[in-house]
Scaffold this motif. Sequence first.
Motif, PDB file in Angstrom:
ATOM      1  N   ASP A  38      76.247 -39.685  -7.661  1.00  0.00           N
ATOM      2  CA  ASP A  38      75.983 -38.441  -8.394  1.00  0.00           C
ATOM      3  C   ASP A  38      76.268 -38.619  -9.883  1.00  0.00           C
ATOM      4  N   LEU A  39      77.407 -39.259 -10.173  1.00  0.00           N
ATOM      5  CA  LEU A  39      77.770 -39.485 -11.577  1.00  0.00           C
ATOM      6  C   LEU A  39      76.743 -40.385 -12.253  1.00  0.00           C
ATOM      7  N   GLN A  41      73.605 -40.826 -11.470  1.00  0.00           N
ATOM      8  CA  GLN A  41      72.354 -40.083 -11.642  1.00  0.00           C
ATOM      9  C   GLN A  41      72.446 -39.156 -12.847  1.00  0.00           C
ATOM     10  N   ASP A  42      73.563 -38.467 -12.975  1.00  0.00           N
ATOM     11  CA  ASP A  42      73.783 -37.575 -14.109  1.00  0.00           C
ATOM     12  C   ASP A  42      73.749 -38.365 -15.422  1.00  0.00           C
ATOM     13  N   LEU A  45      70.236 -39.540 -16.349  1.00  0.00           N
ATOM     14  CA  LEU A  45      69.432 -38.425 -16.870  1.00  0.00           C
ATOM     15  C   LEU A  45      69.811 -38.138 -18.324  1.00  0.00           C
ATOM     16  N   ARG A  46      71.101 -38.144 -18.599  1.00  0.00           N
ATOM     17  CA  ARG A  46      71.561 -37.933 -19.987  1.00  0.00           C
ATOM     18  C   ARG A  46      71.058 -39.055 -20.895  1.00  0.00           C
ATOM     19  N   ALA A  71      79.783 -38.255 -19.147  1.00  0.00           N
ATOM     20  CA  ALA A  71      79.398 -37.514 -17.938  1.00  0.00           C
ATOM     21  C   ALA A  71      80.594 -37.369 -16.999  1.00  0.00           C
ATOM     22  N   ARG A  75      82.669 -33.862 -15.706  1.00  0.00           N
ATOM     23  CA  ARG A  75      82.902 -33.543 -14.295  1.00  0.00           C
ATOM     24  C   ARG A  75      84.372 -33.258 -13.989  1.00  0.00           C
TER      25      ARG A  75
END
Length: 194
Positions: A38-39, A41-42, A45-46, A71, A75
């Motif tokens: 998840d991290l 992927q985030d 994207l950034r 990121a 979180r």
Amino acid sequence: MAEAAGPGLGYEECVRPHLDYLYGVALRLCGNRTAAEDLLQDALLRAFRAFRSLRDREHPRRWLTRVLTSAFYDRVRMELNDALHRSVEEDFDLFDKIAEEDPFPYSDRVHLDFLELFDDARILEVLQGLAPQHRVAVILAYVYGFTAREIGEFTGRPVGTVLSWLHRGRKQLERELWEHAVSHHLIDRGAVGR
């Protein structure tokens, strides 16, 4: 390690050679595969959204590390605030503790025997006990070899703050290693506390 990206490369060509590295950092920061994915992927994207701002496409690893670290901080922002108020037992010294408790009474390499109790999975588990900013500093410095100045660039903090995080992070790590070994029965409980 030489970086494969170069000037004029597109996002995918620039980022793809660093995916395994970024996943490794994310896994160490998060402690489990799902959160690391998840991290990552985030962060990707950034990075995609900010790719035009990347000036040095020959060396994107530092930039990507900064994006991933940012990121991660977003979180764990609540956890960061709690950690500011958490005290660290500065006087705990793992090597003194091992020498005092002597969990391997017949060993002449007791400190190495202790450290060999921890495989990668156990280290990941222990790292999760560190305050997030200390975890970032310890992982980037001692696993990936970044300097305090570079970590300061990634986190937007002065070098002095990073050095303090490294000191406190080492102390926390020593304490967490000992407590993990005791609570998971990795050392002879009969020997400890004699």
